[in-house]
Scaffold this active site. Structure first.
Site, PDB file in Angstrom:
ATOM      1  N   ASP A  29       8.852   1.520   1.178  1.00 23.02           N
ATOM      2  CA  ASP A  29       9.795   2.287   0.017  1.00 23.02           C
ATOM      3  C   ASP A  29      11.644   0.908  -0.164  1.00 23.02           C
ATOM      4  O   ASP A  29      12.059   1.076   0.509  1.00 23.02           O
ATOM      5  CB  ASP A  29      10.904   3.409   0.666  1.00 23.02           C
ATOM      6  CG  ASP A  29      11.901   4.165  -0.530  1.00 23.02           C
ATOM      7  OD1 ASP A  29      11.163   4.141  -1.783  1.00 23.02           O
ATOM      8  OD2 ASP A  29      12.887   5.165  -0.140  1.00 23.02           O
ATOM      9  N   ASP A  61      14.097   0.685  -3.276  1.00 16.98           N
ATOM     10  CA  ASP A  61      15.345   1.083  -3.995  1.00 16.98           C
ATOM     11  C   ASP A  61      15.953   0.223  -5.104  1.00 16.98           C
ATOM     12  O   ASP A  61      16.891  -0.491  -3.930  1.00 16.98           O
ATOM     13  CB  ASP A  61      15.854   2.663  -3.858  1.00 16.98           C
ATOM     14  CG  ASP A  61      14.973   3.269  -3.311  1.00 16.98           C
ATOM     15  OD1 ASP A  61      14.136   3.607  -4.211  1.00 16.98           O
ATOM     16  OD2 ASP A  61      15.834   4.030  -2.166  1.00 16.98           O
ATOM     17  N   ARG A  76       0.940  -1.338  -0.314  1.00 17.78           N
ATOM     18  CA  ARG A  76       0.086   0.229   0.179  1.00 17.78           C
ATOM     19  C   ARG A  76       0.700   1.080  -0.574  1.00 17.78           C
ATOM     20  O   ARG A  76       0.328   2.251   0.670  1.00 17.78           O
ATOM     21  CB  ARG A  76      -0.813  -0.144   1.247  1.00 17.78           C
ATOM     22  CG  ARG A  76      -2.261  -1.364   1.158  1.00 17.78           C
ATOM     23  CD  ARG A  76      -3.384  -1.319   1.928  1.00 17.78           C
ATOM     24  NE  ARG A  76      -2.407  -1.378   3.567  1.00 17.78           N
ATOM     25  CZ  ARG A  76      -1.351  -2.699   4.932  1.00 17.78           C
ATOM     26  NH1 ARG A  76      -1.872  -3.028   3.887  1.00 17.78           N
ATOM     27  NH2 ARG A  76      -0.704  -1.663   5.703  1.00 17.78           N
ATOM     28  N   ARG A 115       6.304   6.189   4.487  1.00 14.90           N
ATOM     29  CA  ARG A 115       6.119   5.807   3.077  1.00 14.90           C
ATOM     30  C   ARG A 115       5.663   4.133   4.487  1.00 14.90           C
ATOM     31  O   ARG A 115       6.504   4.207   5.115  1.00 14.90           O
ATOM     32  CB  ARG A 115       6.813   5.526   2.171  1.00 14.90           C
ATOM     33  CG  ARG A 115       7.977   4.712   2.185  1.00 14.90           C
ATOM     34  CD  ARG A 115       8.465   5.600   1.245  1.00 14.90           C
ATOM     35  NE  ARG A 115       9.422   7.347   1.254  1.00 14.90           N
ATOM     36  CZ  ARG A 115       9.984   8.005   0.621  1.00 14.90           C
ATOM     37  NH1 ARG A 115      11.445   7.765   0.348  1.00 14.90           N
ATOM     38  NH2 ARG A 115      10.293   9.312   1.148  1.00 14.90           N
TER      39      ARG A 115
END
Length: 162
Positions: A98, A100, A85, A95
């Site tokens: 996340d 990356d 979500r 958040r």
């Protein structure tokens, strides 16, 4: 295993039980197609970058071996964020998850959707510390991870959780 690439993924969360969000996402990396997790750093706690009106982040780095291309892996990581979500309401905002893509083998890539190595690895202690835990031999731009992390300001606090 020569057709596998080694990728390093930064994980972070500061919403909805962030420790559990990161731990669950680490487990879910093994469920990505043509990908398996090789190692995971300890969890770290760090202050947010950008807006300070949010909780601290829980961060980690995982190494995976994958047969996916960098962009296909990015698609899988973004789909995983959505399953958690993830909302993208403001840059550097809070958040639930996340993910990356930090490094993909020794690849240098400048694509509209993805830059590799991730352009801010060397200025983020919350990425350098966990990355150094699982891959101390790596270097960026000709310098060791230790060299990069020692050059950062002491005000960037990162606390080892486990």
């Amino acid at each position: 295993m020569s057709n596998f690439s080694r990728a390093y993924i930064g994980l972070g969360s500061n919403l909805d039980q962030p420790v559990e969000q990161v731990r669950q996402a680490i487990d879910e990396l093994n469920q990505l197609p043509l990908t398996h997790r090789v190692s995971t750093s300890p969890l770290y706690c760090s202050s947010p970058i950008g807006p300070q009106d949010q909780d601290d982040f829980i961060n980690a780095v995982a190494a995976v071996d994958t047969q996916l291309s960098p962009l296909a892996l990015l698609d899988q990581l973004q789909a995983l964020e959505q399953r958690h979500r993830r909302q993208r309401e403001r840059r550097w905002g809070p958040r639930s998850l996340d993910l990356d893509l930090l490094l993909f083998d020794q690849l240098d890539l400048d694509h509209p959707r993805l830059r590799l190595p991730h352009p801010e690895i060397h200025v983020r202690r919350f990425v350098l510390y966990p990355l150094k835990d699982i891959a101390p031999q790596l270097s960026l731009y000709g310098k060791s991870l230790s060299c990069w992390s020692s050059a950062l300001p002491a005000s960037d606090s990162v606390i080892l959780l486990n």
